[in-house]
Write an enzyme that holds these catalytic residues in place. Structure first.
Site, PDB file in Angstrom:
ATOM      1  N   ASP A 538       0.817  -1.205   0.000  1.00 43.04           N
ATOM      2  CA  ASP A 538       0.000   0.000   0.000  1.00 43.04           C
ATOM      3  C   ASP A 538       0.855   1.262   0.000  1.00 43.04           C
ATOM      4  OD1 ASP A 538      -2.713   1.275   0.477  1.00 43.04           O
ATOM      5  OD2 ASP A 538      -1.649   2.004   2.248  1.00 43.04           O
ATOM      6  N   GLU A 591       0.992  -0.646  -5.156  1.00 40.37           N
ATOM      7  CA  GLU A 591       0.002   0.396  -5.396  1.00 40.37           C
ATOM      8  C   GLU A 591       0.792   1.698  -5.526  1.00 40.37           C
ATOM      9  OE1 GLU A 591      -3.467   3.130  -3.541  1.00 40.37           O
ATOM     10  OE2 GLU A 591      -1.830   2.327  -2.366  1.00 40.37           O
TER      11      GLU A 591
END
Length: 869
Positions: A538, A591
């Protein structure tokens, strides 16, 4: 488990006439160095003279152990004339051990000791066997009591080496035993047939000197009000961490960090118990407290294991299920109670304690693990169903989810699930992206072994498990990682570098080797201990740039004057290289929302920017997601002006190995659900959604779809209640509309998995060719996908709400006929039923740069897939 009375007050001072269990050893004064020197000199002199030399001691009036004074041999003789008789002095020489002191009326007798202590014969310990008699050179006794300095440090929680003071230690005159047991009424040493009660020195300290030649095997009987507890002495054990472990920790290279830090039930030196260890290099002292000591860590100080900053204590007799935390004395002397950074199990939030645990799970997914490494992820079918476990079916545990989730995902044909963060987090509304327990699956849904059971069930159903992993930042909770040992430790010491500007959290200090080790080992932990097949990392962009969300003056350039966070780059490269080296078949996914060069390039290959690749296996294509959803949000009549938003992704489609994500981020916080982003009435919204999904599944790259979007949920997702499953209730009037979209997703996945052209060449330009990418007036996109053998699939998407008859599409001339395999306008999906039931043969009329063409009837707002017949 160490009980204590309800009253936690200190025990009253003992009478002056009460004597130690040893033969009246005099107590050493901490401030008097001369007395210590004389004692050492006397010990050496006894080598030749001990056979004739007499020693006598006299105990000064007892205020506290810290005020008692040691005396030399001459002073002792002089004082002995006041109160001591010749007979008592003879007894000192003969036995070298006095009878235990008289006890106050309220004290409970120790086990094996007589109930009453009025008769000297009954209170005397058993005689030491001749074979254990002290040799002549050990006959001069020293004070067994803890010195004033050690006493103060132990009580204040600032002692670095409690094992050097507590426990049993050889000294001139025998073996000294010391214990720190707050709230105890008495402590007795039991060794074989020998039972000796230690002297109560006050404040929970007990000590005594036994005339033994070496430290024996022994246990402690600890008497509390109303109970006697028999236990091993935690301070008789050697360290449980070896030199290699400490060296690797110090170097930041311990790839199995979770096996050496934290709480581990184990057998050590033949005794079962739990090893507690924690990294706290700035701490002045560390103690462990929990249910086993009534949350009072006074009697459980950890020892420092040198320059590594690791503290360790083996506590015998405790095991799984005990709650614990570390009490850390900060550099300024204040104290903080912290959850274990490497706790592998936690309490259910909002409770914050760590729990001692070990796994007994027996895996059944060997076949899955063996075959998952056969083909790299970027060359294999890879369609992902993103799930927020706590809200997918609210109220279900890990084991209950294991009964429903694998069957549902397998029925829809997805190859993988991606779990939003499962690591422990205090605030459910963060969806798991503000982690406090990096090594513990959230206790909201069950135990770590329960989570293993869920992963195992998915594997046995043929479904891979990806997990969102959050190494970018952590919250500021005072019981977690923030200023863990009183100073910035896991976070950067520069406040501007530490504070995350968007989320109110703290960023990890990626330049500190121990912090990198904590995170790299954490990535391995999930893959190795829980058989996770991939990590979706993330917020990579926030890690890569020093100026991420920061204004000028709020950040400092790197050593080259640039904005790149070189420490974060090095960390990501190390993490990826280590994971791929150690865990075959695992994929890492970034990401990353910028144009950083080489996110999925190998770490040893440098790009135009001069950096080696970051080493990820796949990257989320945030550009495709943004552009395509922007296009679909326009009314069909206006889409001609935004045609390039759907074709631009092919300009950079092979710069990285991409995943096309329609994730949770796109269906919350006012962004509306996927179907609600589409313009028009309900029929047009559903038709546009179906056409979009058909376009997405045919586009180069892997697919990811968030839960609820597979059946056209109209409302935004909420973690409080999850997907609107009631939309699929047969009694609901519009159930067929939602079921039709779900049926389409199932068919897209089925055909996708059976068609190598749709996934085998996702990262190869030779796997794609535009047929028409400029038909803006018609809102039409047509392209071919090829597998490694050259077999094609033709995808045609029509994003206008009209039927186009005899629409000519260029095709190769070596395919005798094409037949329809997917049509999103099919009636069973809720469409208008404008389909191609019969194969379509090419005509020798060139079109779109191809030598042949076919004529199609294009359904409104639909995508059609055709394969060679």
């Amino acid at each position: 488990m160490t009980p204590r009375p309800e009253s936690s007050g200190s025990h009253p001072e003992q009478p002056a006439e009460r004597q130690p269990a040893a033969a009246e050893p005099v107590k050493k004064a901490a401030a008097k160095k001369t007395a210590a020197k004389k004692t050492a000199s006397a010990a050496k002199a006894t080598t030749k003279k001990a056979a004739t030399k007499k020693a006598a001691t006299k105990k000064a009036p007892a205020k506290k152990a810290t005020t008692e004074k040691a005396a030399t041999e001459k002073a002792t003789v002089k004082k002995a004339a006041v109160k001591k008789t010749a007979a008592k002095k003879a007894a000192v020489k003969k036995t070298a051990a006095e009878s235990p002191a008289k006890k106050t009326a309220k004290k409970t007798p120790a086990k094996k000791a007589p109930a009453r202590k009025t008769a000297p014969k009954k209170t005397a310990p058993k005689a030491v066997p001749a074979s254990q008699s002290a040799p002549p050179e050990m006959e001069i006794a020293v004070s067994p009591a803890v010195t004033a300095d050690d006493r103060e440090r132990l009580l204040s929680g600032t002692h670095h080496a409690p094992h050097s003071v507590l426990g049993a230690h050889p000294v001139p005159g025998g073996v000294v035993f010391r214990a720190l047991r707050p709230y105890a009424l008495a402590v007795t040493v039991v060794s074989g047939g020998l039972t000796v009660e230690l002297h109560d020195d006050g404040d929970g300290f007990f000590s005594g000197l036994l005339p033994l030649a070496e430290v024996p095997a022994y246990r402690l009987l600890v008497t509390y009000e109303g109970t006697v507890h028999e236990t091993e002495d935690a301070y008789r054990f050697l360290p449980t961490l070896g030199e290699l472990d400490l060296h690797l920790i110090g170097e930041g290279r311990h790839e199995e960090l979770w096996t050496v830090l934290g709480a581990h039930p184990m057998t050590h030196q033949g005794v079962t118990g739990t090893r507690f260890s924690v990294w706290a290099p700035n701490a002045r002292g560390v103690r462990v407290c929990g249910t086993f000591n009534f949350w009072d860590g006074t009697g459980f100080p950890l020892r420092s294991l040198g320059s590594t900053g690791v503290w360790e204590l083996f506590v015998p007799g405790i095991g799984e299920g005990e709650l614990y935390k570390f009490e850390i004395t900060r550099p300024d002397g204040s104290k903080t109670l912290r959850a274990d950074p490497l706790a592998r199990r936690t309490e259910v939030p909002p409770a914050t304690s760590s729990i001692v645990t070990s796994s007994a799970y027996e895996w059944g997914d060997a076949e899955w693990l063996e075959r998952r490494a056969a083909v790299p992820a970027h060359r294999a079918p890879f369609s992902v169903y993103e799930v927020h476990l706590p809200s997918w079916r609210p109220g279900l545990t890990y084991r209950q989810l294991a009964e429903q989730l694998p069957a549902y995902v397998k029925d829809l044909g997805f190859t993988h699930v991606e779990l939003m963060p499962v690591a422990e987090h205090p605030f459910g509304g963060s969806w798991g992206y503000q982690v406090t327990g990096f090594y513990a699956p959230t206790a909201r849904l069950g135990t770590p072994d329960d989570f293993r059971y869920l992963v195992d069930a998915l594997h046995r159903a043929g479904i891979g498990v990806l997990m969102d992993w959050v190494p970018a930042h952590f919250p500021r909770d005072e019981w977690a990682l923030a200023e863990f040992d009183g100073r910035p430790l896991y976070e950067h010491e520069d406040p501007l570098r530490a504070a995350h500007p968007d989320w109110g959290t703290l960023e990890f200090d990626f330049g500190r080797r121990e912090v990198r080790n904590f995170l790299v080992a954490n990535a391995l932990y999930w893959c190795e201990e829980f058989h996770i097949d991939g990590l979706r990392v993330d917020a990579v962009a926030s890690m890569l740039y020093l100026d991420y969300s920061r204004e000028p003056g709020q950040w400092t350039p790197n050593e080259h004057g640039g904005r790149e966070n070189l420490d974060a780059v090095a960390f990501l490269q190390e993490m990826n290289a280590t994971v791929y080296r150690r865990v075959p078949g695992v994929v890492t996914i970034a990401e990353e929302s910028t144009a950083w060069d080489g996110v999925t390039r190998a770490t040893h290959h440098k790009g135009p920017s001069g950096f080696g690749g970051l080493g990820f296996g796949l990257k989320w294509n945030m550009g495709w997601m943004h552009d395509s959803l922007q296009y679909m949000s326009h009314e069909p009549v206006h889409r001609r002006y935004h045609h390039g938003e759907m074709t631009f992704s092919m300009v950079y489609a092979y710069s990285e190995n991409y995943v096309l994500p329609i994730s949770h981020d796109e269906v919350v916080h006012g962004k509306r659900s996927l179907v609600s982003k589409m313009p028009g009435d309900w029929w047009q919204q559903r038709a546009s959604l179906r056409a979009y999904l058909g376009f997405m599944w045919a586009h180069p790259g892997k697919q990811l779809l968030f839960m609820g979007q597979e059946f056209a949920q109209g409302a935004e997702w909420s973690e409080a209640h999850g997907p609107d499953w009631w939309l699929l209730d047969p009694h609901y009037g519009a159930e067929a509309d939602h079921r039709g979209v779900r049926d389409l997703v199932r068919d897209l996945n089925t055909v996708y998995g059976d068609t190598p052209a749709l996934w085998e060449g996702d990262t190869e330009p030779s796997g794609f060719r535009w047929v028409t990418g400029d038909a803006a007036e018609d809102n039409v996109f047509a392209f071919l996908r090829y597998d490694s053998d050259g077999s094609p699939l033709l995808a045609v998407s029509h994003f206008a709400p009209v039927v186009r008859q005899d629409y000519r599409i260029g095709v190769p001339d070596d395919v005798p006929a094409w037949h329809e395999v997917v049509n999103t306008d099919a009636g069973r999906y809720g469409g208008g039923g404008v389909t191609l039931p019969d194969p379509v043969k090419p005509e020798p009329q060139g079109r779109h740069g191809f030598p042949a063409s076919i004529r199609l009837t294009l359904p409104p707002l639909a995508t059609v897939w055709l394969r060679p017949a």
